[in-house]
Design a protein around this motif. Structure first.
Motif, PDB file in Angstrom:
ATOM      1  N   MET A 178      33.392  28.115  36.063  1.00  0.00           N
ATOM      2  CA  MET A 178      33.756  29.395  36.168  1.00  0.00           C
ATOM      3  C   MET A 178      33.791  29.444  37.772  1.00  0.00           C
ATOM      4  SD  MET A 178      33.892  30.654  33.109  1.00  0.00           S
ATOM      5  CE  MET A 178      32.726  32.233  32.301  1.00  0.00           C
ATOM      6  N   GLU A 179      34.907  29.067  38.582  1.00  0.00           N
ATOM      7  CA  GLU A 179      34.917  29.895  40.354  1.00  0.00           C
ATOM      8  C   GLU A 179      34.776  31.472  39.784  1.00  0.00           C
ATOM      9  OE1 GLU A 179      38.696  28.629  40.378  1.00  0.00           O
ATOM     10  OE2 GLU A 179      38.118  26.607  40.895  1.00  0.00           O
ATOM     11  N   SER A 180      35.378  31.646  39.013  1.00  0.00           N
ATOM     12  CA  SER A 180      35.274  33.667  38.408  1.00  0.00           C
ATOM     13  C   SER A 180      34.378  34.406  39.259  1.00  0.00           C
ATOM     14  CB  SER A 180      36.372  33.905  37.343  1.00  0.00           C
ATOM     15  OG  SER A 180      35.283  33.705  36.805  1.00  0.00           O
ATOM     16  N   SER A 181      33.211  33.455  38.259  1.00  0.00           N
ATOM     17  CA  SER A 181      31.677  34.342  38.286  1.00  0.00           C
ATOM     18  C   SER A 181      30.859  34.829  39.929  1.00  0.00           C
ATOM     19  CB  SER A 181      30.730  33.834  37.342  1.00  0.00           C
ATOM     20  OG  SER A 181      31.027  32.518  37.186  1.00  0.00           O
ATOM     21  N   LEU A 182      31.537  33.695  40.565  1.00  0.00           N
ATOM     22  CA  LEU A 182      31.341  33.142  42.049  1.00  0.00           C
ATOM     23  C   LEU A 182      31.457  35.292  42.638  1.00  0.00           C
ATOM     24  CD1 LEU A 182      29.787  32.661  45.088  1.00  0.00           C
ATOM     25  CD2 LEU A 182      31.885  31.402  44.928  1.00  0.00           C
ATOM     26  N   PHE A 183      32.855  35.117  42.415  1.00  0.00           N
ATOM     27  CA  PHE A 183      33.595  35.924  42.849  1.00  0.00           C
ATOM     28  C   PHE A 183      33.483  37.831  42.569  1.00  0.00           C
ATOM     29  CE2 PHE A 183      36.372  32.774  44.477  1.00  0.00           C
ATOM     30  CZ  PHE A 183      36.385  33.062  45.975  1.00  0.00           C
ATOM     31  N   PHE A 184      33.324  37.860  41.082  1.00  0.00           N
ATOM     32  CA  PHE A 184      32.355  38.774  40.510  1.00  0.00           C
ATOM     33  C   PHE A 184      31.151  39.189  40.817  1.00  0.00           C
ATOM     34  CE2 PHE A 184      35.357  37.726  37.001  1.00  0.00           C
ATOM     35  CZ  PHE A 184      36.299  39.009  36.780  1.00  0.00           C
ATOM     36  N   GLY A 185      30.448  38.490  41.333  1.00  0.00           N
ATOM     37  CA  GLY A 185      28.644  38.586  41.791  1.00  0.00           C
ATOM     38  C   GLY A 185      29.573  39.483  43.273  1.00  0.00           C
ATOM     39  N   LEU A 186      30.396  38.451  43.998  1.00  0.00           N
ATOM     40  CA  LEU A 186      30.376  38.784  45.213  1.00  0.00           C
ATOM     41  C   LEU A 186      31.420  40.239  44.984  1.00  0.00           C
ATOM     42  CD1 LEU A 186      32.360  36.287  47.545  1.00  0.00           C
ATOM     43  CD2 LEU A 186      30.303  36.993  47.988  1.00  0.00           C
ATOM     44  N   SER A 187      31.874  40.602  44.097  1.00  0.00           N
ATOM     45  CA  SER A 187      32.326  42.467  44.015  1.00  0.00           C
ATOM     46  C   SER A 187      30.785  42.469  43.747  1.00  0.00           C
ATOM     47  CB  SER A 187      33.351  41.950  43.716  1.00  0.00           C
ATOM     48  OG  SER A 187      33.605  41.713  41.876  1.00  0.00           O
ATOM     49  N   THR A 188      30.298  42.355  43.007  1.00  0.00           N
ATOM     50  CA  THR A 188      29.436  43.300  42.050  1.00  0.00           C
ATOM     51  C   THR A 188      28.275  43.910  43.755  1.00  0.00           C
ATOM     52  OG1 THR A 188      29.685  41.948  40.896  1.00  0.00           O
ATOM     53  CG2 THR A 188      27.160  43.579  40.699  1.00  0.00           C
ATOM     54  N   ALA A 201      38.976  37.051  41.372  1.00  0.00           N
ATOM     55  CA  ALA A 201      38.082  36.716  40.527  1.00  0.00           C
ATOM     56  C   ALA A 201      38.899  37.107  38.972  1.00  0.00           C
ATOM     57  CB  ALA A 201      36.509  37.815  40.186  1.00  0.00           C
ATOM     58  N   ILE A 202      39.605  38.409  38.984  1.00  0.00           N
ATOM     59  CA  ILE A 202      40.347  38.821  37.670  1.00  0.00           C
ATOM     60  C   ILE A 202      41.399  37.917  37.389  1.00  0.00           C
ATOM     61  CG2 ILE A 202      42.140  40.267  36.688  1.00  0.00           C
ATOM     62  CD1 ILE A 202      39.897  42.547  38.464  1.00  0.00           C
ATOM     63  N   LEU A 203      41.767  36.882  38.589  1.00  0.00           N
ATOM     64  CA  LEU A 203      43.097  36.361  38.702  1.00  0.00           C
ATOM     65  C   LEU A 203      42.278  34.815  38.164  1.00  0.00           C
ATOM     66  CD1 LEU A 203      45.098  37.395  41.844  1.00  0.00           C
ATOM     67  CD2 LEU A 203      46.051  37.430  39.494  1.00  0.00           C
ATOM     68  N   LEU A 204      41.412  34.837  39.139  1.00  0.00           N
ATOM     69  CA  LEU A 204      40.800  33.485  38.557  1.00  0.00           C
ATOM     70  C   LEU A 204      40.709  32.871  37.213  1.00  0.00           C
ATOM     71  CD1 LEU A 204      38.654  32.441  41.272  1.00  0.00           C
ATOM     72  CD2 LEU A 204      40.146  31.011  40.884  1.00  0.00           C
ATOM     73  N   ARG A 205      39.850  34.096  36.402  1.00  0.00           N
ATOM     74  CA  ARG A 205      39.653  33.982  34.855  1.00  0.00           C
ATOM     75  C   ARG A 205      40.858  34.508  34.558  1.00  0.00           C
ATOM     76  NH1 ARG A 205      35.419  35.952  32.241  1.00  0.00           N
ATOM     77  NH2 ARG A 205      35.356  36.132  30.328  1.00  0.00           N
ATOM     78  N   TRP A 206      42.079  35.045  34.929  1.00  0.00           N
ATOM     79  CA  TRP A 206      43.122  34.987  33.855  1.00  0.00           C
ATOM     80  C   TRP A 206      43.779  33.253  33.803  1.00  0.00           C
ATOM     81  CZ3 TRP A 206      47.111  38.984  34.897  1.00  0.00           C
ATOM     82  CH2 TRP A 206      48.654  38.990  33.701  1.00  0.00           C
ATOM     83  N   LYS A 207      43.771  32.434  34.814  1.00  0.00           N
ATOM     84  CA  LYS A 207      43.724  31.700  35.585  1.00  0.00           C
ATOM     85  C   LYS A 207      42.849  30.467  34.590  1.00  0.00           C
ATOM     86  CE  LYS A 207      43.478  27.521  37.820  1.00  0.00           C
ATOM     87  NZ  LYS A 207      42.523  27.151  39.198  1.00  0.00           N
TER      88      LYS A 207
END
Lengths: 360, 522
Positions: free
Chosen positions: A1-11, A50-56
């Motif tokens: 789940m690489e997306s959660s890393l980017f979600f964390g960054l954005s938060t 993050a959204i794009l990664l989660r989509w993937k």
């Protein structure tokens, strides 16, 4: 789940941006303003990734088509997308009107939404889709609905700022309106906070809201506590009413002209309303027709969308035909967003019906 | 003026009330407010449910009174109550009349060609600009015209004393956008009315392997007598195989009268039959969450199969104007008629498929192994002690218990499940697989006929177009006057736009820049 890393960054970025925007209006240093914008853009970029990664991830996991794997299928994903739209809308306004002060009002909304995700302990994992959501209409319907919600959120904050910055007499109707609205809002948040501390830690939001909401205060078994809660709310409203001019002072430092605020309110609604009609109501009806065999069934979600639609139709008619401006019209815009919040959250969490996907 | 208003006739006053924005605002608010109540009170639900809801709002003591009041006012089924329909009718009437009332004025504006502006009127326009250039007016004609073209206007010219004026307008028709929107809403409501009068919404559960020639709709039943009549008619319909003509003849009534009566009792004959050949659920891996559920339906018209299709959620079947939607599914209360579909394979590769009931026996081809099905379990699981139990009312993991007899006289009993645990393999490489347990589930199908739906869709399309025009296309007018001024010319620009003025202002800025650069480049 690489997306959660980017979600964390954005938060983290949005929290920093909030601090930066608030200090910008306090100190008015250009450097702070520039870095606030920079941090926001960074947060927005990592959220996009993050959204794009989660989509993937969702696409690979579900084995469905790419259009059907759009990550907009539960409360968590929709809140994330809402924040994304809000920040995008804000950045556009910042560049168009060359004014940063407004950021101090928008980034807290984003942070509040993200905090709500973390505090409520809602499920953030990728969930498999129930059959009714497996449709290409998901993308168009949900995405357009949220774009319009974000436009309405913008119009809400500018309308509220308009009201705050343009009223000063304590006996004025619109002054009473905004202080009461803000006081009640604060009281409800406080009451929910108490419930959450007492019962809700780690509980799923829908179960929490259905069984425990306001149980420590307004819905307490003891009549005395109930009475005190209402009295406390009244006191809070009174305090806001008493000290409203201080808030006005803060908003005045934003250097936003009331005319501009009124214009942004109108423009956001003028863009949001057609998108809401097409994406929310019409695409929703077409999809319902395909999935359930009825294009309109007076399901609570549908009905609340219609109520929201009527409030904004009211806004547009009152403004364009009757020439309502200023206080009166801003009050309508505030009510419109109350209806939006209820359509989005209230229906899913409080009422039952066909549209119950968003409550997990 | 005041006198004239007093002399207005009653019909005029009613007309202007029905056309008024005030009525619109009242109706908007009433629809919104009553709808709020309708979303809190669950519609057409069991009274206990709403008593609970009301109890949590008003307290348990007041709930019964609140229920009674709301029930009397029709709030328990409010979207079909006379007063809510009246509000919708008022909404439509208001929309139509206010459009008729305002249309002639707007139409005149749309049809009026733009005229040159008198010089002193330039000052009064909402957008204006002025610049002085060195060239004489006569030398500027072409460059001014092409600059105006550059921002998208096709201008006409009128010569004036010592100069000339270009004038143009565009998108005058966009003023009709709001009428397209209003008209579309009326069209959508019309489509809904057509659906109510000429269509139906029904539901039916079809067990696997069976067919139906009718569906069930909301009833108007109000007495036990009507209920008995309904059951009797259902029996007669059944023995006539759904042939309404034959039933009408038997009962000595006309077909339309019988159809109306059936409709009142909640029975909708289809005029053809629909059979559920097979029902199937796909699950997400390692879970009981359905990924998809689907039914294979076959339509029989005049006794002959005419159409077969797998239907799924979001993927309905259509025949003779009736659409069948996959809606739900369930397990029949009696599973004794079920058929296990067994896949039998020997270690040497011989294979066979058998369809067997509980109690039936089978032989694995090419081996001497025989087996008998003892028991069926719709959702097999084992507790900690290893005892089998049924863990769900839905058929999430069908399984059968078989007793096996081997050629050497050994015997064994074994649970064979469709999904888990893996149980098909016998120790010696032979396979007894359970691929389906057929005939114990029903598929819940929603059937709908709605000839109005295309009208609704048409209304939706025009609504979207109307809104787009109403909000994003503006009626713009522009006048550019070039007059002799000292040694050169003075160019005056005036413009107006009925919405989004600032965007047009930016265009006028562009025009100014273009006029200057063209002038300079000479």
């Amino acid at each position: 789940m690489e997306s959660s890393l980017f979600f964390g960054l954005s938060t983290v970025a949005y929290i920093l941006a909030m601090v930066a925007y608030v200090s910008y209006i306090a100190f008015r240093k250009n450097g702070i303003g520039l870095s606030a914008t920079g941090i926001t853009i960074f947060g927005f970029a990592s959220q996009t990734v993050a959204i794009l990664l989660r989509w993937k991830e969702f696409y690979q996991l579900s084995g469905m088509g790419i259009l059907r794997s759009v990550p907009l299928t539960n409360l968590y994903e929709s809140l994330i997308f809402f924040v994304w739209c809000l920040i995008l809308g804000y950045l556009i306004i910042e560049f168009k009107y060359k004014n940063r002060s407004f950021g101090a009002f928008v980034t807290p909304i984003a942070v509040l939404a993200l905090a709500f995700i973390n505090l409520s302990g809602m499920s953030t994992g990728i969930q498999p889709l129930v059959p009714a959501l497996q449709s290409n209409w998901l993308l168009a319907h949900v995405m357009m609905s949220f774009i319009s919600y974000s436009m309405f959120a913008l119009s809400f904050s500018t309308a509220l700022m308009y009201l705050i910055s343009s009223t000063d007499k304590r006996n004025e109707g619109s002054y009473i309106f905004w202080t009461a609205a803000l006081g009640i809002f604060a009281a409800v948040l406080l009451a929910m906070g108490i419930d959450w501390v007492r019962y809700g830690v780690g509980m799923k939001p829908d179960a929490f809201i259905k069984s425990y909401l306001f149980k420590s205060t307004f819905r307490n078994s003891s009549g005395f506590v109930q009475l005190m809660s209402y009295a406390g709310t009244a006191l809070l409203v009174f305090l806001v009413w008493l000290s409203g001019s201080r808030l006005k002072g803060v908003i005045e430092t934003f250097k936003l002209s009331p005319v501009m605020l009124d214009e942004i309110t109108y423009k956001s609604i003028a863009v949001g309303f057609p998108i809401f009609t097409l994406g929310g109501l019409i695409f929703g009806a077409i999809w319902a027709d395909q999935a359930w065999g009825v294009y309109w069934s007076w399901d609570p979600k549908e009905t609340w969308s219609l109520i929201t639609w009527f409030v904004y139709a009211f806004y547009l008619h009152a403004r364009l035909l009757r020439g309502w401006r200023g206080h009166k019209i801003s009050v309508v815009a505030v009510f419109g967003f109350v209806a939006v919040i209820f359509t989005y959250l209230g229906v899913n969490l409080l009422l039952s019906g066909l549209h119950s996907y968003g409550s997990q | 003026m005041e006198n004239q208003q007093k002399q207005k006739s009653l019909s005029d006053r009613i007309w202007s009330f029905l056309a008024s924005i005030k009525l619109a605002i009242i109706v908007f608010s009433l629809i919104a407010l009553t709808s709020i109540v309708g979303t809190v009170v669950e519609q057409q639900a069991a009274p206990e449910k709403n008593l609970k809801v009301l109890g949590s709002i008003f307290g348990d003591g007041l709930a019964p009174t609140a229920y009674k009041v709301l029930d009397t006012l029709g709030f328990m089924n409010m979207y079909r109550s006379w007063w809510f329909l009246l509000l919708l009718v008022l909404f439509a009437v208001n929309l139509i009349i206010c459009s008729i009332d305002r249309f002639p004025g707007i139409w005149r504006v749309v049809r009026t060609p733009v005229r040159p502006l008198p010089p002193d009127a330039f000052r009064n326009m909402p957008i204006k600009a002025e610049l002085a250039v060195k060239a004489k007016p006569a030398a500027l004609r072409e460059s001014v015209l092409s600059s105006i073209r550059g921002i998208g206007f096709n201008a006409a010219r009128e010569d004036e004393e010592g100069g000339f004026q270009f004038y143009a307008q565009k998108h005058a028709w966009s003023r009709l956008g709001v009428y397209i929107t209003h008209f579309s809403i009326v069209v959508i409501m019309l489509g809904a009315v057509i659906g109510i009068f000429f269509g139906f919404k029904g539901f039916v559960n079809i067990p696997e392997g069976l067919a139906t020639n009718l569906v069930y709709a909301n009833t108007g039943i109000s007495s036990q007598a009507e209920f008995d009549e309904r059951n009797k008619l259902l029996d007669i319909m059944d023995s006539a195989q759904g042939d309404v003509g034959q039933v009408a003849k038997e009962l000595g009534v006309s077909v339309p009268a019988l159809t109306r009566r059936l409709r009142h009792l909640g029975i909708v004959p289809l005029g053809f039959a629909v059979r559920c050949d097979q029902f199937d659920v796909d699950y997400y891996p390692n879970s009981d969450m359905p990924k998809a559920y689907k039914s294979h339906l076959t339509v029989f018209d005049g006794g002959k199969p005419v159409l077969s299709k797998w239907i799924e959620v979001n993927e309905p079947l259509k025949y003779k104007g009736v659409t069948f939607y996959q809606s739900s599914y369930g397990v029949l209360p009696d599973t004794s008629g079920g058929v296990a579909v067994l896949e039998l394979k020997s270690a040497k590769g011989a294979s066979d498929v058998e369809r067997l009931k509980v109690g039936d026996s089978f032989t694995i081809p090419g081996t001497g192994i025989t087996g008998k099905i003892d028991e069926f379990n719709p959702a097999l699981n084992f507790d900690e002690a290893g005892n089998p139990y049924t863990y769900s009312p839905m058929m999430t993991n069908p399984a059968i218990k078989v007793s096996l007899k081997f050629p050497d006289g050994r015997t064994a009993t074994k649970w064979i499940a469709k999904r888990y645990p893996e149980s098909w393999q016998l120790p010696d490489g032979n396979i007894v697989g359970l691929t389906d347990f057929w005939g114990v589930r029903y598929t819940g199908v929603q059937a709908r006929k709605d000839p109005g739906v295309w009208v609704v869709y048409f209304g939706c399309i025009t609504l979207a177009l109307g809104l787009f025009v109403a909000f994003f296309v503006s009626h713009r007018k522009i006048w550019v006057r070039v007059a002799q001024d000292k040694g050169g010319s003075r160019i005056t620009v005036a413009a107006s736009s009925n919405k989004n003025k600032s965007a047009f202002e930016r265009q006028i800025e562009q025009l100014k820049t273009a006029l200057l650069t063209k002038e300079v480049s000479k």
